[in-house]
Write a protein that holds these residues in place. Structure first.
Motif, PDB file in Angstrom:
ATOM      1  N   ILE A   1       1.072  -1.318  -0.108  1.00  0.00           N
ATOM      2  CA  ILE A   1       0.109  -0.120   0.024  1.00  0.00           C
ATOM      3  C   ILE A   1       0.968   1.223   0.013  1.00  0.00           C
ATOM      4  CG2 ILE A   1      -1.822   1.078   1.193  1.00  0.00           C
ATOM      5  CD1 ILE A   1      -2.484  -1.413   2.765  1.00  0.00           C
ATOM      6  N   LYS A   2       0.527   2.244  -0.904  1.00  0.00           N
ATOM      7  CA  LYS A   2       1.628   3.320  -1.113  1.00  0.00           C
ATOM      8  C   LYS A   2       0.828   4.566  -1.631  1.00  0.00           C
ATOM      9  CE  LYS A   2       1.784   0.711  -4.700  1.00  0.00           C
ATOM     10  NZ  LYS A   2       1.524  -0.825  -4.769  1.00  0.00           N
ATOM     11  N   ILE A   3       1.494   5.615  -1.725  1.00  0.00           N
ATOM     12  CA  ILE A   3       0.897   6.917  -2.132  1.00  0.00           C
ATOM     13  C   ILE A   3       1.935   7.229  -2.959  1.00  0.00           C
ATOM     14  CG2 ILE A   3       1.390   8.257   0.050  1.00  0.00           C
ATOM     15  CD1 ILE A   3      -1.013  10.094  -0.639  1.00  0.00           C
ATOM     16  N   GLY A   4       1.674   7.614  -4.288  1.00  0.00           N
ATOM     17  CA  GLY A   4       2.703   8.338  -5.044  1.00  0.00           C
ATOM     18  C   GLY A   4       2.118  10.009  -5.320  1.00  0.00           C
TER      19      GLY A   4
ATOM     20  N   ALA B   1      -4.780   8.122   2.858  1.00  0.00           N
ATOM     21  CA  ALA B   1      -3.415   7.571   3.249  1.00  0.00           C
ATOM     22  C   ALA B   1      -3.521   7.503   4.927  1.00  0.00           C
ATOM     23  CB  ALA B   1      -2.384   8.164   2.915  1.00  0.00           C
ATOM     24  N   GLN B   2      -4.152   8.585   5.358  1.00  0.00           N
ATOM     25  CA  GLN B   2      -4.070   8.553   6.931  1.00  0.00           C
ATOM     26  C   GLN B   2      -5.298   7.425   7.394  1.00  0.00           C
ATOM     27  OE1 GLN B   2      -2.803  10.535   9.399  1.00  0.00           O
ATOM     28  NE2 GLN B   2      -1.567  11.317   7.414  1.00  0.00           N
ATOM     29  N   ALA B   3      -6.268   7.191   6.608  1.00  0.00           N
ATOM     30  CA  ALA B   3      -7.210   6.261   6.921  1.00  0.00           C
ATOM     31  C   ALA B   3      -6.362   4.718   7.015  1.00  0.00           C
ATOM     32  CB  ALA B   3      -8.506   6.098   6.011  1.00  0.00           C
ATOM     33  N   PHE B   4      -5.467   4.467   6.090  1.00  0.00           N
ATOM     34  CA  PHE B   4      -4.952   3.328   6.145  1.00  0.00           C
ATOM     35  C   PHE B   4      -3.718   2.978   7.185  1.00  0.00           C
ATOM     36  CE2 PHE B   4      -5.852   2.565   1.123  1.00  0.00           C
ATOM     37  CZ  PHE B   4      -6.135   1.349   1.406  1.00  0.00           C
ATOM     38  N   SER B   5      -3.339   4.375   7.664  1.00  0.00           N
ATOM     39  CA  SER B   5      -2.367   4.396   8.551  1.00  0.00           C
ATOM     40  C   SER B   5      -3.050   4.094   9.895  1.00  0.00           C
ATOM     41  CB  SER B   5      -1.765   5.489   8.697  1.00  0.00           C
ATOM     42  OG  SER B   5      -0.909   5.932   7.651  1.00  0.00           O
ATOM     43  N   GLN B   6      -4.302   4.333  10.049  1.00  0.00           N
ATOM     44  CA  GLN B   6      -5.260   4.166  11.167  1.00  0.00           C
ATOM     45  C   GLN B   6      -5.957   2.776  11.153  1.00  0.00           C
ATOM     46  OE1 GLN B   6      -8.153   7.545  11.697  1.00  0.00           O
ATOM     47  NE2 GLN B   6      -6.358   8.903  11.137  1.00  0.00           N
ATOM     48  N   GLY B   7      -5.802   2.097  10.175  1.00  0.00           N
ATOM     49  CA  GLY B   7      -6.439   0.785   9.968  1.00  0.00           C
ATOM     50  C   GLY B   7      -7.810   0.848   9.943  1.00  0.00           C
TER      51      GLY B   7
ATOM     52  N   LYS C   1       7.418  10.433  -6.869  1.00  0.00           N
ATOM     53  CA  LYS C   1       7.837  10.185  -5.640  1.00  0.00           C
ATOM     54  C   LYS C   1       6.937   9.140  -4.845  1.00  0.00           C
ATOM     55  CE  LYS C   1      10.927  14.024  -4.726  1.00  0.00           C
ATOM     56  NZ  LYS C   1      11.522  14.692  -3.813  1.00  0.00           N
ATOM     57  N   VAL C   2       7.289   8.131  -4.480  1.00  0.00           N
ATOM     58  CA  VAL C   2       6.433   7.088  -3.871  1.00  0.00           C
ATOM     59  C   VAL C   2       7.041   6.976  -2.390  1.00  0.00           C
ATOM     60  CG1 VAL C   2       5.592   4.674  -4.141  1.00  0.00           C
ATOM     61  CG2 VAL C   2       6.474   6.008  -6.145  1.00  0.00           C
ATOM     62  N   GLU C   3       5.564   6.788  -1.661  1.00  0.00           N
ATOM     63  CA  GLU C   3       5.774   6.408  -0.120  1.00  0.00           C
ATOM     64  C   GLU C   3       5.088   5.571   0.181  1.00  0.00           C
ATOM     65  OE1 GLU C   3       4.793   8.633   3.964  1.00  0.00           O
ATOM     66  OE2 GLU C   3       4.786   9.778   2.377  1.00  0.00           O
ATOM     67  N   GLU C   4       5.780   4.309   0.764  1.00  0.00           N
ATOM     68  CA  GLU C   4       4.843   3.326   1.397  1.00  0.00           C
ATOM     69  C   GLU C   4       4.088   3.613   2.548  1.00  0.00           C
ATOM     70  OE1 GLU C   4       6.607  -0.627   1.346  1.00  0.00           O
ATOM     71  OE2 GLU C   4       8.089   0.084  -0.340  1.00  0.00           O
ATOM     72  N   ILE C   5       2.883   3.265   2.722  1.00  0.00           N
ATOM     73  CA  ILE C   5       2.320   3.542   4.025  1.00  0.00           C
ATOM     74  C   ILE C   5       2.165   2.375   5.033  1.00  0.00           C
ATOM     75  CG2 ILE C   5      -0.277   3.998   4.603  1.00  0.00           C
ATOM     76  CD1 ILE C   5      -0.741   5.137   1.720  1.00  0.00           C
TER      77      ILE C   5
END
Length: 1079
Positions: free
Chosen positions: A895-898, A971-977, A909-913
């Protein structure tokens, strides 16, 4: 086309005083119909009053007759019949009397207002505001009948009032609140508790006005708006054959009747007021009747007697608009300036104008439809309209400058104007249009006698005469009475001279002291009074000059918007230019911007705007905008652009364009080729990403050894479309992607190996070995169609060129290149187990797999970041366009955000979440894919999206920002699960996709989503939409069988299937296999 939301007018009639004005004003109505301010089927009529002084009532009767006559003829009648009124909505708008502050009258006085939501950009005249109010606010819901609206007022109706039309009878007047003080010089209504009008007072006494005061302390003002039921309209129409009222119509006058002056309010309506008795009504004199009109008194009484007989039994009700405002447009300069300017504590208003140095405009002034170059100072409470001025110019407070051209500027240099009205006029003398200039003071009264309290240039006449040396005999006839000696009749303004053409200096000298040469020249000139000038005004030329100036300043706007990278739509301006036949100026400016642009993004947008101009010129005919763009007639221009010679390319495009303007079909085809040219420039901009493609040499594999690359698919959870060029490098992008296994497998892959023969063996198919395409390329000619996406093996061919294994064009043959570079050729196989148009990023991910395999087979390694940018390059070579989210989703694990910034070169640039422990397993149990059975047509969707983006439609620009915002929230929702938060993001995302690409939701998909809605937190079609796969975030885990039963019961679904999904945490894999190993 959107359904018309306002009154569907059957006829709109605009009445005016003079016959020579009819053509000009009729053209203005027709332009408004093209802008869709008026329904397309509405009959538009401009009608001159049968006599200059028939009054508002007489003008209404004549307009009604003309409207009924046209409707009768349209219905096939040979005589005028009132039957046509029963199903007609008629709007009569009265121009009224001459207006000293606009040569085109109060109706066409421009207001300092711009509508940012307008579909067509234009000046806002008072007529436009009133037409909008009548059509969309007051008139909505009314029964058939006749509306009458004066244009001599500034009206504001903020909200649509609730007006009850149930069982309506009679007539209804519309009133807005005013103060007791204001009412002393205006008309007011006296009403009873039932809302019926008891009386109408004009300049009533204090007692009368106090009778009218409402509980809120306001009085209901006479606003100039009336509605007549069909029954009253029929009775009024019948008067055209009944003396003496027939004299109010052109038919009566043509039959020899003597004209009668009639007031709409104090003759036609007053007889219906409850408190008015017959005797007082017959004896009364309407306020419209001025001095010298008393000779008509005999006809007046008879006319009123007929009206009393016909209308007395009809009720006259009042509709009060409590939140509206009303202001009559008087002949007072101070009042007019107050209308046109904002309070002084606010900033200057610049409307449809190009101002080079806006810092010299003080708060509380306004500039409308003007070009101001250099230092033009404008004081508070001052207005410049329809002017082209070159500084230095100093205009102090309380001034109005109107209709001055650039040549007038020199006359203003060195002067400090204040409290003055300086106007340039077009007048028509013996079919020749000439320029005349007038100058008056803000405090001057037009009709105050010179021997009384009259002034000129804000000083008493005696002081003016003494200062300038002018005598009263110079400007008034000797036998003129004292009352006739006023500013209105003073022959002050030079019109013609045998030795020079009059200009602003010939009136501005009147501000100075006694001057011999100026005075002599002034006396020698043929001069006119304001009253005389009014009779010769050339409205057609005046309106044409305003139109020209509007599009001249629009050229500056086009440059500012394009070169300044502004997110402002030029489409309303493009529509305006094509509607009014001014597209030539716009095309020239767009050509210049495109040719001179250093930024390929600016040039591409300019070409897209030219395509929009051509599309608008086609007027909705000639076919669809999307289509092929490879006609050989345009090839030379395309070649220049491909070489990077944008200036020559634009020049050649413009030359070719001239051959394609003859009919709509050609215009549409030309528009397609301009979009093709725009795509070349987008391609060049995106190819700037090549600088981020790097490789490292490694030991080549032995001949026959395979490089096998397998990739997951991807689902986009938010932000898609923001990654698409040019959006991504003009606005920035952010996309949240998941790499996924479908039914436990990576569905996309490629394998490559070197072979002895100097040729390219290519095949495409499925992982199980089914072959769709197989071909062998032995010459460069076999690779020429690499840029045609539908050609067999096009992606594979483009990959060899992109990976620089093959150079094309090249003087070296394909076999020479392969033998010398690699000791032989290549064999390349690709596969995908996903259906065409799946929406899961197949083609881009496959391109990444192919490039990874080819580079390794050729003795190079390439990193994931470099592959992401290499795929961008490849897809531009392939001419399929496309963004970066697919390869980010399929090449980068998990899971990532580009993200990409709004700049060139384009860099992703790609950031893995990071997600909570065990959340991926939870996600796997709640995520499902549903194949909809519908094939996605992304190419058409992409063309539409790019067209709307380049047009900078406000909804699209706002949506682009919302996409990025939603991606960050996702992305925040994924970080929070949080599954519910992710579901909200998905739901919002699907709405954003539909906004970006209307039509991406087929009916069958809508039916499917509706059926699944109770079971999911959120759902969206993958990719661009339009078909392919639907992905779901279910509320309960492991819902595949449950949802299969739900869809089985849903009607209208075919060929669907549900698939299990797992997040792929490994990303693409690359394996090296010996030649005898099956991959």
């Amino acid at each position: 086309m959107e359904r018309w939301q306002g009154v569907d007018w059957t006829v709109i009639v605009l009445t005016c005083q003079y016959k020579h004005s009819v053509y000009a004003f009729q053209k203005e109505l027709e332009v408004r119909q093209k802008r869709e301010q008026v329904p397309r089927g509405t009959i538009l009529l401009t009608v001159e009053d049968p006599e200059a002084q028939v009054g508002s009532g007489g003008a209404t009767l004549n307009a009604l007759l003309v409207a009924a006559e046209h409707l009768s003829a349209q219905a096939g009648y040979t005589v005028v019949t009132s039957d046509v009124l029963h199903s007609a909505w008629i709007l009569i708008m009265h121009m009224g009397r001459d207006f000293p502050f606009d040569d085109c009258g109060r109706a066409f006085t421009c207001l300092p207002v711009a509508d940012p939501t307008a579909q067509v950009e234009s000046l806002t005249c008072n007529l436009d505001v009133l037409l909008h109010i009548m059509t969309h606010k007051l008139g909505r819901g009314s029964p058939p009948g006749v509306w009458v609206c004066s244009t001599d007022m500034i009206l504001s109706v903020p909200t649509s009032p609730e007006i009850c039309w149930d069982d309506f009878q009679g007539a209804r007047v519309f009133s807005l609140p005013g103060s007791v003080t204001y009412a002393r010089d205006h008309g007011v209504y006296l009403i009873d508790s039932q809302g019926l009008v008891r009386n109408i007072f004009y300049r009533g006494s204090e007692v009368q006005i106090q009778q009218c005061v409402r509980p809120d302390g306001k009085v209901p003002l006479v606003s100039g708006i009336v509605f007549f039921s069909v029954e009253i309209a029929e009775r009024l129409l019948a008067t055209h054959v009944s003396p003496p009222l027939d004299a109010c119509t052109y038919m009566g006058l043509d039959s020899g009747a003597r004209p009668v002056q009639l007031s709409l309010f104090f003759d036609i309506l007053l007889c219906m007021a409850r408190d008015v008795n017959r005797e007082s009504f017959l004896a009364g004199c309407p306020p419209e009747m001025g001095q010298g009109d008393t000779d008509q008194a005999w006809g007046q009484r008879n006319a009123r007697a007929v009206l009393w007989k016909e209308l007395r039994d009809q009720p006259l009700s009042l509709a009060y608009i409590p939140d509206g405002t009303y202001e009559y447009m008087t002949s007072s300069a101070s009042a007019h300036l107050r209308i046109l300017t904002l309070p002084r504590d606010l900033s200057a208003q610049i409307v449809h104008s190009q101002v080079e140095k806006p810092q010299f405009l003080e708060a509380g002034c306004s500039v409308v439809n003007s070009l101001l170059e250099g230092e033009v100072h404008l004081g508070p409470g001052s207005v410049i309209q329809h002017c082209q001025l070159q500084g230095p110019i100093h205009v102090g407070p309380g001034c109005l400058l109107l209709g001055l051209d650039r040549a007038s500027s020199s006359a203003l240099h060195g002067l400090a104007l204040h409290d003055l009205i300086l106007q340039g006029h077009h007048i028509l003398l013996r079919d020749t249009s000439i320029r005349v200039f007038t100058l008056i003071g803000r405090q001057d009264n037009w009709q105050s006698p010179a021997l009384g309290n009259g002034t000129y240039l804000n000083v008493p006449w005696t002081e003016f005469f003494q200062r300038t040396g002018i005598r009263d005999g110079d400007i008034w006839d000797v036998d003129a009475s004292p009352a006739e000696r006023c500013l209105l009749t003073a022959r002050l303004f030079p019109v013609f001279s045998t030795s020079w053409s009059p200009g602003p200096r010939d009136v501005l000298w009147l501000l100075g002291s006694r001057g011999g040469d100026s005075l002599q020249a002034w006396r020698a000139a043929w001069r006119m009074s304001w009253k005389q000038i009014q009779l010769h005004l050339d409205q057609a030329t005046t309106l044409a000059s305003r139109r020209t100036l509007f599009f001249q300043q629009a050229q500056g706007k086009v440059r500012r918007v394009l070169e300044g990278h502004q997110d402002q739509s030029l489409l309303p301006l493009i529509r305006a230019a094509t509607h009014e036949g001014c597209q030539g100026l716009l095309l020239t400016t767009l050509d210049q911007v495109a040719a001179q642009a250093e930024d390929p993004g600016v040039a591409a947008r300019a070409l897209a705007c030219i395509a929009d101009v051509l599309g608008c010129m086609a007027g909705g005919h000639g076919g669809l905008r999307s289509g092929p763009a490879a006609n050989q007639e345009w090839a030379l221009a395309f070649q220049y652009l491909e070489r990077g010679d944008v200036a020559r390319g634009v020049e050649e495009l413009a030359r070719e364009r001239t051959k394609w303007l003859g009919r709509p079909a050609l215009l549409v085809r030309a528009a397609r080729h301009y979009e093709g040219a725009e795509q070349i420039l987008i391609r060049q901009a995106v190819m700037s990403a090549c600088r981020f493609v790097t490789t490292e040499p490694v030991e080549p594999l032995p001949l026959g050894h395979w490089v096998v690359v397998e990739c997951p698919a991807r689902v986009d959870f938010s932000g898609g479309w923001s990654d698409t060029p040019p959006i991504t490098y003009e606005h920035g992008g952010a996309v949240v992607d998941l790499a996924i296994l479908v039914d436990g497998r990576r569905p996309i892959g490629a394998k490559a190996r070197r072979i002895m023969e100097p040729e390219l063996r290519l095949s495409t198919g499925t992982h199980s070995g089914e072959v769709f395409t197989a071909l062998v390329c032995q010459s460069l000619e076999d690779l020429q169609d690499y840029c045609q996406p539908h050609a067999p093996g096009a992606l594979l061919k483009a990959a060899f060129i992109c990976a620089q294994i093959v150079q094309l064009p090249s003087p070296k043959s394909l076999q020479t290149q392969l033998r010398h570079g690699f000791g032989g050729g290549f064999e390349l196989h690709t596969w995908s187990d996903l259906p065409h148009g799946s929406g899961l990023g197949t083609s881009s991910i496959l391109a990444g797999a192919v490039l990874a395999a080819l580079h390794r087979a050729a003795g190079r390694t390439v990193g994931t970041q470099a592959l992401i940018h290499a795929v961008l390059h490849l897809e531009q070579m392939l001419t399929t366009g496309g963004g970066w989210q697919d390869q980010v989703g399929g090449l980068v694990p998990g899971i990532k955000i580009g993200r990409s910034r709004p700049q060139l070169p384009l860099k992703v640039k790609v950031e893995e979440i990071s997600v909570p422990a065990d959340f991926i397993q939870i996600l796997n149990e709640h995520l499902l894919l549903v194949y909809t059975g519908k094939t996605r047509l992304a190419r058409n969707l992409l063309q539409d999206v790019l067209r709307n983006w380049y047009a900078r439609l406000p909804a699209v620009v706002d949506n682009a920002q919302a996409l990025i915002r939603n991606a960050e929230e996702c992305a925040q929702a994924f970080s929070q699960g949080s599954l519910p938060l992710l579901g909200q993001c998905l739901t919002q995302y699907w709405g954003q996709k539909k906004c970006m690409a209307p039509g991406c939701e087929p009916l069958a998909v809508r039916r499917m989503m509706d059926a699944l809605k109770p079971y999911v937190y959120g759902q969206s079609l993958a990719g661009a939409g339009g078909g392919g796969f639907l992905y779901l975030l279910t509320k309960e885990p492991q819902q595949k069988e449950v949802l299969e039963r739900v869809l089985a019961k849903t009607e209208g679904l075919e060929k669907y299937s549900i698939h299990l999904v797992e997040v792929d945490t490994q990303g693409f894999s690359l394996q090296l296999l010996a030649s005898d190993t099956s991959a």
